[in-house]
Design a protein around this motif. Structure first.
Motif, PDB file in Angstrom:
ATOM      1  N   UNK A 135       0.756   6.245  13.312  1.00 58.52           N
ATOM      2  CA  UNK A 135      -0.583   6.775  13.060  1.00 58.52           C
ATOM      3  C   UNK A 135      -0.511   8.133  12.370  1.00 58.52           C
ATOM      4  N   UNK A 136       0.348   8.993  12.889  1.00 58.80           N
ATOM      5  CA  UNK A 136       0.525  10.308  12.256  1.00 58.80           C
ATOM      6  C   UNK A 136       1.040  10.143  10.832  1.00 58.80           C
ATOM      7  N   UNK A 137       1.946   9.209  10.632  1.00 58.06           N
ATOM      8  CA  UNK A 137       2.495   8.979   9.301  1.00 58.06           C
ATOM      9  C   UNK A 137       1.400   8.561   8.326  1.00 58.06           C
ATOM     10  N   UNK A 138       0.501   7.683   8.763  1.00 57.16           N
ATOM     11  CA  UNK A 138      -0.591   7.230   7.886  1.00 57.16           C
ATOM     12  C   UNK A 138      -1.479   8.403   7.485  1.00 57.16           C
ATOM     13  N   UNK A 139      -1.756   9.279   8.447  1.00 59.41           N
ATOM     14  CA  UNK A 139      -2.580  10.446   8.143  1.00 59.41           C
ATOM     15  C   UNK A 139      -1.865  11.356   7.158  1.00 59.41           C
ATOM     16  N   UNK A 140      -0.567  11.573   7.376  1.00 57.70           N
ATOM     17  CA  UNK A 140       0.209  12.454   6.503  1.00 57.70           C
ATOM     18  C   UNK A 140       0.245  11.920   5.069  1.00 57.70           C
ATOM     19  N   UNK A 141       0.440  10.621   4.938  1.00 52.37           N
ATOM     20  CA  UNK A 141       0.430  10.032   3.601  1.00 52.37           C
ATOM     21  C   UNK A 141      -0.946  10.164   2.955  1.00 52.37           C
TER      22      UNK A 141
END
Length: 216
Positions: free
Chosen positions: A103-109
């Motif tokens: 989830x954090x990765x999706x936000x970061x991207x």
């Protein structure tokens, strides 16, 4: 020559910063913790104690002049996202951000991160990048001649300690994490023994990695 700024000097951030500096790159390391800065100061070009979430402070460091920013902030997800966003908005060409979960990765991207890494979890769930050999599982290019790799332990490494293997001296690679089944060792010690089936997350100079036939 590329210039790097490493934001967050925990175990992962420090390892990346030291390795890049040893390779001859200019590296600025920043962290809000004074002790962390004192520990890293002798191993990078510059080390500055600063709150990376403060835009004025970040601007004063000339962050837009850096080619690559590694946002290695730990469990503070809000700060990680904020700093990644600021780095992109302030003009950093390439931003690598550390994530704790998908989830954090999706936000970061979504906010502009160019690459997201999972140094404290199983990176093997993602499709391998630039699959070049039977041992390599994942490859994240930090610079034109440096990579972070996730690799399966070689047969000749099994039953030997990290100290005995001396991979840093022989091949210029640093072991950041050892994964054994569902257990992650994010602080490998010299006496740790490599076992069959282990997965290692390493950072190294491409020319040295070629000697191990990990990349071409």
């Amino acid at each position: 020559m590329r210039q790097f700024i490493v934001i967050g000097c925990g175990r992962f951030g420090s390892s990346v910063a030291k390795t890049l500096y040893e390779a001859g790159y200019d590296v600025l390391a920043i962290d809000r913790d004074e002790d962390a800065i004192q520990e890293i100061s002798d191993f990078v070009t510059h080390a500055v104690q600063v709150d990376a979430t403060d835009e004025t402070s970040i601007k004063s460091l000339g962050i837009r002049n850096f080619d690559v920013a590694i946002v290695a902030i730990g469990s503070d997800i809000q700060s990680s996202i904020l700093v990644t966003l600021m780095a992109k908005e302030l003009g950093v060409k390439f931003v690598v951000a550390k994530a704790l979960n998908e989830l954090q990765a999706k936000v970061l991207y979504r906010i502009g991160a160019d690459r997201v890494v999972f140094p404290e979890r199983d990176m093997g769930i993602r499709v391998a990048h630039n699959l070049m050999s039977a041992n390599i599982l994942d490859n994240i290019e930090l610079a034109s001649n440096y990579s972070i790799l996730e690799i399966a332990a070689m047969k000749e490494w099994e039953g030997r300690s990290l100290k005995e293997l001396n991979l840093r001296k022989k091949y210029g690679i640093h072991v950041l994490i050892i994964k054994r089944g569902d257990v992650l060792n994010s602080a490998p010690k010299p006496g740790d023994i490599i076992q069959k089936g282990d997965v290692l997350v390493v950072i190294g100079y491409k020319e040295e990695l070629k000697k191990l036939d990990l990349i071409d």
